[in-house]
Design an enzyme around this catalytic site. Structure first.
Site, PDB file in Angstrom:
ATOM      1  N   GLU A   1     -26.914   8.213  57.651  1.00 36.82           N
ATOM      2  CA  GLU A   1     -28.269   7.229  58.387  1.00 36.82           C
ATOM      3  C   GLU A   1     -29.418   6.566  57.289  1.00 36.82           C
ATOM      4  O   GLU A   1     -30.333   6.120  57.751  1.00 36.82           O
ATOM      5  CB  GLU A   1     -28.660   7.800  59.118  1.00 36.82           C
ATOM      6  CG  GLU A   1     -29.312   9.156  58.122  1.00 36.82           C
ATOM      7  CD  GLU A   1     -28.909  10.528  57.566  1.00 36.82           C
ATOM      8  OE1 GLU A   1     -27.823  10.232  58.084  1.00 36.82           O
ATOM      9  OE2 GLU A   1     -30.022  11.735  57.212  1.00 36.82           O
ATOM     10  N   ASN A   2     -28.491   6.023  56.326  1.00 40.23           N
ATOM     11  CA  ASN A   2     -29.290   5.155  55.454  1.00 40.23           C
ATOM     12  C   ASN A   2     -30.646   3.987  55.998  1.00 40.23           C
ATOM     13  O   ASN A   2     -29.805   3.481  57.164  1.00 40.23           O
ATOM     14  CB  ASN A   2     -29.255   4.799  54.154  1.00 40.23           C
ATOM     15  CG  ASN A   2     -27.131   5.046  53.701  1.00 40.23           C
ATOM     16  OD1 ASN A   2     -27.746   6.375  53.069  1.00 40.23           O
ATOM     17  ND2 ASN A   2     -26.617   4.352  53.597  1.00 40.23           N
TER      18      ASN A   2
ATOM     19  N   HIS B   1     -30.964   8.632  64.007  1.00 40.06           N
ATOM     20  CA  HIS B   1     -31.763   9.185  62.935  1.00 40.06           C
ATOM     21  C   HIS B   1     -32.864   7.998  62.943  1.00 40.06           C
ATOM     22  O   HIS B   1     -33.589   8.726  61.770  1.00 40.06           O
ATOM     23  CB  HIS B   1     -31.069   9.262  61.982  1.00 40.06           C
ATOM     24  CG  HIS B   1     -30.314  10.630  61.341  1.00 40.06           C
ATOM     25  ND1 HIS B   1     -30.695  11.756  61.513  1.00 40.06           N
ATOM     26  CD2 HIS B   1     -29.074  11.471  60.979  1.00 40.06           C
ATOM     27  CE1 HIS B   1     -30.146  13.034  61.109  1.00 40.06           C
ATOM     28  NE2 HIS B   1     -28.819  12.451  60.969  1.00 40.06           N
TER      29      HIS B   1
ATOM     30  N   GLY C   1     -18.722  11.966  57.409  1.00 39.86           N
ATOM     31  CA  GLY C   1     -18.619  11.715  58.692  1.00 39.86           C
ATOM     32  C   GLY C   1     -19.133  10.074  58.533  1.00 39.86           C
ATOM     33  O   GLY C   1     -18.437   9.118  58.719  1.00 39.86           O
ATOM     34  N   ALA C   2     -20.418  10.388  58.547  1.00 44.81           N
ATOM     35  CA  ALA C   2     -21.531   9.021  58.204  1.00 44.81           C
ATOM     36  C   ALA C   2     -22.806   9.588  57.824  1.00 44.81           C
ATOM     37  O   ALA C   2     -23.294  10.464  57.509  1.00 44.81           O
ATOM     38  CB  ALA C   2     -21.778   7.436  59.505  1.00 44.81           C
TER      39      ALA C   2
ATOM     40  N   GLU D   1     -26.244   8.484  64.108  1.00 42.92           N
ATOM     41  CA  GLU D   1     -26.355   8.127  62.767  1.00 42.92           C
ATOM     42  C   GLU D   1     -28.069   7.343  63.483  1.00 42.92           C
ATOM     43  O   GLU D   1     -29.091   7.112  62.570  1.00 42.92           O
ATOM     44  CB  GLU D   1     -26.310   6.958  61.711  1.00 42.92           C
ATOM     45  CG  GLU D   1     -24.191   7.883  61.247  1.00 42.92           C
ATOM     46  CD  GLU D   1     -24.717   9.376  61.245  1.00 42.92           C
ATOM     47  OE1 GLU D   1     -25.590   9.504  60.307  1.00 42.92           O
ATOM     48  OE2 GLU D   1     -23.963  10.219  61.332  1.00 42.92           O
TER      49      GLU D   1
HETATM   50  N1  0A1 Z   1     -26.804  12.683  57.057  1.00 42.74           N
HETATM   51  C1  0A1 Z   1     -25.378  12.488  57.503  1.00 42.74           C
HETATM   52  C2  0A1 Z   1     -24.419  13.842  56.653  1.00 42.74           C
HETATM   53  C3  0A1 Z   1     -24.253  13.384  55.134  1.00 42.74           C
HETATM   54  C4  0A1 Z   1     -25.077  14.291  54.881  1.00 42.74           C
HETATM   55  C5  0A1 Z   1     -24.153  14.316  53.562  1.00 42.74           C
HETATM   56  C6  0A1 Z   1     -24.101  13.419  52.600  1.00 42.74           C
HETATM   57  O1  0A1 Z   1     -23.672  13.255  51.247  1.00 42.74           O
HETATM   58  C7  0A1 Z   1     -22.257  12.725  50.884  1.00 42.74           C
HETATM   59  C8  0A1 Z   1     -23.660  12.522  53.581  1.00 42.74           C
HETATM   60  C9  0A1 Z   1     -23.306  12.944  54.852  1.00 42.74           C
HETATM   61  C10 0A1 Z   1     -25.458  12.516  58.661  1.00 42.74           C
HETATM   62  O2  0A1 Z   1     -26.301  13.639  59.099  1.00 42.74           O
HETATM   63  O3  0A1 Z   1     -24.913  12.059  59.096  1.00 42.74           O
HETATM   64 ZN    ZN Z   2     -27.189  13.259  60.873  1.00 40.19          ZN
END
Ligand code: 0A1
Ligand code: ZN
Length: 885
Positions: A273-274, A310, A270-271, A307
């Protein structure tokens, strides 16, 4: 293709060791090129700890080509290091701080996995969670190595006029004598490599500002493909509301001078959180009344918030290792659910969240892919971004609010933010904060993180008129799950009410010196008895109010009790639940009847209860819509639990929808007419709720297949002035085998052919038609010019939708649905293993099917397991799905 070599490596929580080397700073210099991007990384490394044993330096890589390597400014002789595409080892590095300069080249255009640096159209972007940074440069790619990053990006000005990375912009300019330019970004907050991001390309931007609670001005930017700027307004508005909410609800303020979101069309999830530079699937950014439905608007608001949240739960405080994934994900989902509840309707949000939990997480928890909220072993971490880690993880956090009360919960959160800011933390450290502020012993609570499986609680209530007591016997059990044959009893917070004859809650007083706090009973033993004293009349039990614990509850409530609760319970969740329970009982019976070729039973009491909810003018329309929505096919199958025949489930459910449509035809039509709106579309929750109810009425009316109802849907399709109403009408029509369906589908494509996100809706509708021709249609659509296996949104819209949202055709008795999915998984795996593995997990419930389908599904899974050179992602799912325990 670059397949990883660590096939089958299991990583275990118990093997965690702190890193031997820490990275203080990373200076990256990235020269963007479509096929040969040059990456120079200068790492300042220092040994971690007190220099006990000399530690070799082992840096992770994946599919990398090393060009040059220097240590403290001098080229490292070849005999002093070993570089493979997957690792860089220096056996005897100096045991002190030193500077390592690494030059690698990567090919972003050839990156079809969409992990690391890749191209989405002409845009360069990165995805580093969980282990993508190692596809950019050699690095200790683990979340407990936190460093300060400075990123210089260089590119052809004409190709990539916009250059972005984490943090604040510190320099930019032309590269003299070339057509290239550069930008330098500095992020002062130490972060793990998975939060690194850079973006380059021709992007337009929408800008706004936000003044934080301490008065700092933050620039907000959303970058999109030029021309899409007008579709960013709702995302920007959601972002500002999320930023304000985090200040008021959790005291959390944003910390950089700028917050950026970039929308790309090729994205695995989906997205992301960088830090300071969120990268989004464009589906969760772009919206206008003409292109997006109410559900799209709602998802955008929730994901933008998720995001953003986060930044504190994930970024400022990150995870020590990937086993702690729920530390950031469960907590952040809890926070975004609370945000949505505050922005919209708490009751409606809770019901929707629980529906989602049951139809995804409960099913996962009941099958071979079940795992604890905090797993203890993985072969591919990408396979653990699951409903269990996210949604059950959020439920576990929510239980703390019920166990400790809202005030102690907030105190615990504040302690967590204060104590662990800047840390890579663990679940133990998180839970300890709540134990410290409340004095509670949370040892047993930790089982929610370690024991998989959905606990089952059986409640038996009995009223004693002479003693004026109400005795409640509770018993709990947790089913066996893979690797966990026997379980300990859990601590289960059960919000409770005793509803009196007039619909009001009776006072709760426990006998035998036991106390009840915040209206919550706490079950800790395998069985326990609670006796309520001074109960003046026979009450109706309302248990697990607000779904205070993520359990399966069986209570000795008769149909009259359930109808009473549906009409009177002060807890809106349990009003809804009472109707669901009534409907589920009927649907399970009728599924059995359908299989036996018997006639479906009618339940006049259920129909009357639904009619009463529809007639109750005090209820919010969105709630009424949810009350009128029957349990899904997957929910019914989960309830049946063995020997499931999806055709019979479908027939039972469709039959009940038609019965509701017949029985309530008049009030449904009346509501449909009364709720029609003439004004311009507004995306707010109240307007959306009215539309949802109106469209739910239409759908129930059309389930009867009556010509007037079909006509109504066809007219609404044509006359709609917004995507919500147009899609709702089309989706209603698509479930009916009528000539209007094909005409409307053709019209829809003609209208929106050049808008990929809308064409996705068209693909999904066609994949979810419950008729035997659908599989061939789906196969044909894979050849349609609008479709591409390279774009995850297209694959999800067509193929995942077929496998997950069309239970009847996916589970065709001849097994052709399974074969198609498996063929697709095998074709997709070499290109994008993450998306392929997710698709394969659609087969996870195969063991509950009737024997014929079960055998065909198993054969399909075995075909995957036996295929050569599978990715770790797909092979892990295939093996776990087939495993015996
Ligand atoms: N941390 C993000 C989810 C996410 C996990 C892995 C990814 O790799 C392609 C991309 C996004 C979240 O929780 O929104
Ligand atoms: Zn997340």
């Amino acid at each position: 293709m670059d397949m990883r070599t660590e096939q089958g490596r299991p990583v275990r929580l118990e093997d965690y060791r702190p890193p031997d080397w820490l990275v203080e700073s990373v200076e990256l210099d990235v020269s963007l090129d479509p096929t040969a991007t040059r990456v120079r990384a200068a790492l300042t490394l220092r040994p971690n700890g007190n220099g006990a044993a000399p530690a070799p330096l082992m840096l992770d890589g994946e599919a990398l080509t090393l060009r040059a390597l220097k240590l403290d400014g001098a080229a490292l002789p070849p005999e002093q290091f070993v570089a493979t595409p997957d690792q860089l080892t220096i056996a005897q590095p100096p045991q002190r701080r030193f500077r390592l300069e690494i030059e690698t080249v990567v090919d972003p255009s050839a990156n079809t996995q969409l992990l690391g640096l890749y191209r989405s159209g002409a845009i360069y972007c990165t995805q580093c969670e969980a282990e993508g940074f190692r596809r950019i440069t050699y690095f200790p790619d683990r979340p407990d190595v936190m460093a300060v990053y400075t990123t210089r990006i260089e590119a052809e000005k004409a190709d990539a006029p916009v250059l972005l990375a984490n943090g604040n912009l510190v320099a930019s300019g032309d590269v003299p004598g070339t057509m290239r330019h550069f930008a330098v970004w500095h992020d002062p907050f130490p972060k793990p490599s998975y939060l690194f991001a850079l973006v380059g390309g021709k992007l337009a931007c929408v800008e706004d500002r936000f003044r934080t609670m301490s008065g700092r001005e933050v620039t907000l930017r959303i970058y999109v493909e030029p021309g899409k700027e007008p579709r960013c307004a709702y995302a920007m508005d959601s972002l500002k509301r999320a930023m304000r909410w985090d200040e008021t609800a959790f005291g959390r303020e944003y910390d950089l001078d700028i917050f950026m979101i970039v929308a790309v069309s090729d994205f695995n999830m989906g997205a992301m959180e960088n830090k300071g530079l969120n990268v989004f699937n464009d589906k969760y950014v772009l919206a206008s009344p003409e292109t997006a439905t109410d559900t799209d608007f709602e998802r955008i608001e929730a994901i933008i918030a998720h995001e953003y949240f986060h930044n504190w739960t994930g970024n400022r405080i990150t995870c020590r290792d990937w086993f702690q994934l729920c530390l950031k994900e469960g907590l952040t989902v809890f926070r975004d659910q609370e945000f949505s509840a505050d922005q919209r309707s708490r009751a409606v949000e809770r019901i929707s969240d629980v529906r989602g939990l049951r139809s995804h997480q409960f099913i996962e928890d009941a099958g071979p892919l079940a795992h604890p909220v905090r797993p203890t072993v993985y072969r591919e971490i990408n396979n653990f971004y699951t409903a269990t880690v996210y949604e059950k993880g959020a439920e576990v956090v929510r239980m703390l609010t019920h166990l400790l009360g809202p005030e102690n919960f907030l105190k615990g959160m504040n302690l967590y933010f204060a104590r662990h800011d800047g840390d890579a933390a663990t679940i133990e450290q998180f839970v300890q904060c709540f134990a410290d502020v409340s004095g509670a012993d949370l040892t047993q609570f930790m089982l929610w993180y370690s024991q998989a499986g959905t606990p089952e609680v059986v409640a038996t209530g009995r009223y004693d008129a002479r003693a004026k007591t109400y005795r409640l016997d509770l018993a709990q059990s947790v089913p066996a799950t893979p690797g966990q044959p026997s379980k300990e009893p859990m601590v289960v917070p059960l919000a409770v009410g005793l509803v009196g004859r007039d619909g009001r809650d009776l006072p709760l007083k426990l006998g035998a010196g036991r106390a009840i706090e915040h209206g919550v009973l706490i079950l800790t033993e395998p069985a326990d008895t609670f006796v309520f004293a001074d109960v003046g009349e026979p009450p109706v039990l309302s248990l697990n109010r607000g779904f205070s614990a993520p359990i399966k509850l069986g209570a000795n409530l008769c149909a009259d009790d359930l109808r009473f609760l549906a009409a009177h319970d002060a807890d809106p969740f349990n009003r809804w639940q009472a109707l669901q329970t009534l409907a589920t009982r009927l649907l399970v019976d009728n599924t059995a009847a359908m299989r036996a070729n018997g006639a479906a039973r009618q339940d006049p009491g259920l129909l009357a209860a639904l009619g009463a909810v529809l007639a109750d003018g005090t209820l919010e329309p969105a709630f009424v819509a949810l009350a009128l929505t029957l349990p899904g096919e997957a929910d019914i199958a989960r309830e049946i639990a063995r020997d499931v025949d999806p055709d019979a489930v479908f027939a039972a459910r469709r039959g009940l929808q038609a019965a509701v449509g017949e029985h309530l035809a008049e009030p449904l039509l009346d509501h449909y007419r009364r709720l029609s709106e003439s004004g311009p579309y507004e995306p707010d929750a109240v307007s959306a709720g009215r539309r949802t109810l109106r469209n739910t009425c239409l759908d129930l009316l059309a389930a009867t297949q009556r010509a007037d109802a079909i006509l109504l849907a066809a007219r609404q399709y044509q006359a709609a002035n917004n995507m919500t109403d147009r899609m709702a009408a089309l989706s209603t029509l698509s479930l009916c085998d009528v000539p209007e369906r094909a005409a409307a589908l053709d019209d829809f494509y003609a209208r929106y052919a050049d808008d990929a996100l809308i064409v996705d809706k068209w693909l999904t509708l066609q994949a979810t038609i419950p008729e035997p021709a659908t599989l061939d249609r789906v196969k044909a659509l894979t050849k349609h010019p609008a479709f591409s296996f390279a774009n995850p949104n297209r694959v999800r819209a067509l193929i995942h939708a077929f496998a997950l949202a069309n239970q009847k055709e996916f589970n065709r008795a001849d097994g052709a649905g399974y074969d198609f999915i498996v063929d697709t998984v095998l074709a997709l795996d070499p290109k994008n293993p993450q998306v392929a593995a997710r698709l394969l997990s659609a087969l996870k419930s195969w063991r509950v099917l009737e024997p014929g389908r079960r055998a065909r599904a198993e054969a399909a899974l075995r075909r995957v397991a036996a295929a050569p050179s599978l990715s770790p992602d797909v092979s892990d799912i295939a093996q776990r799905a087939l495993a015996k325990d």
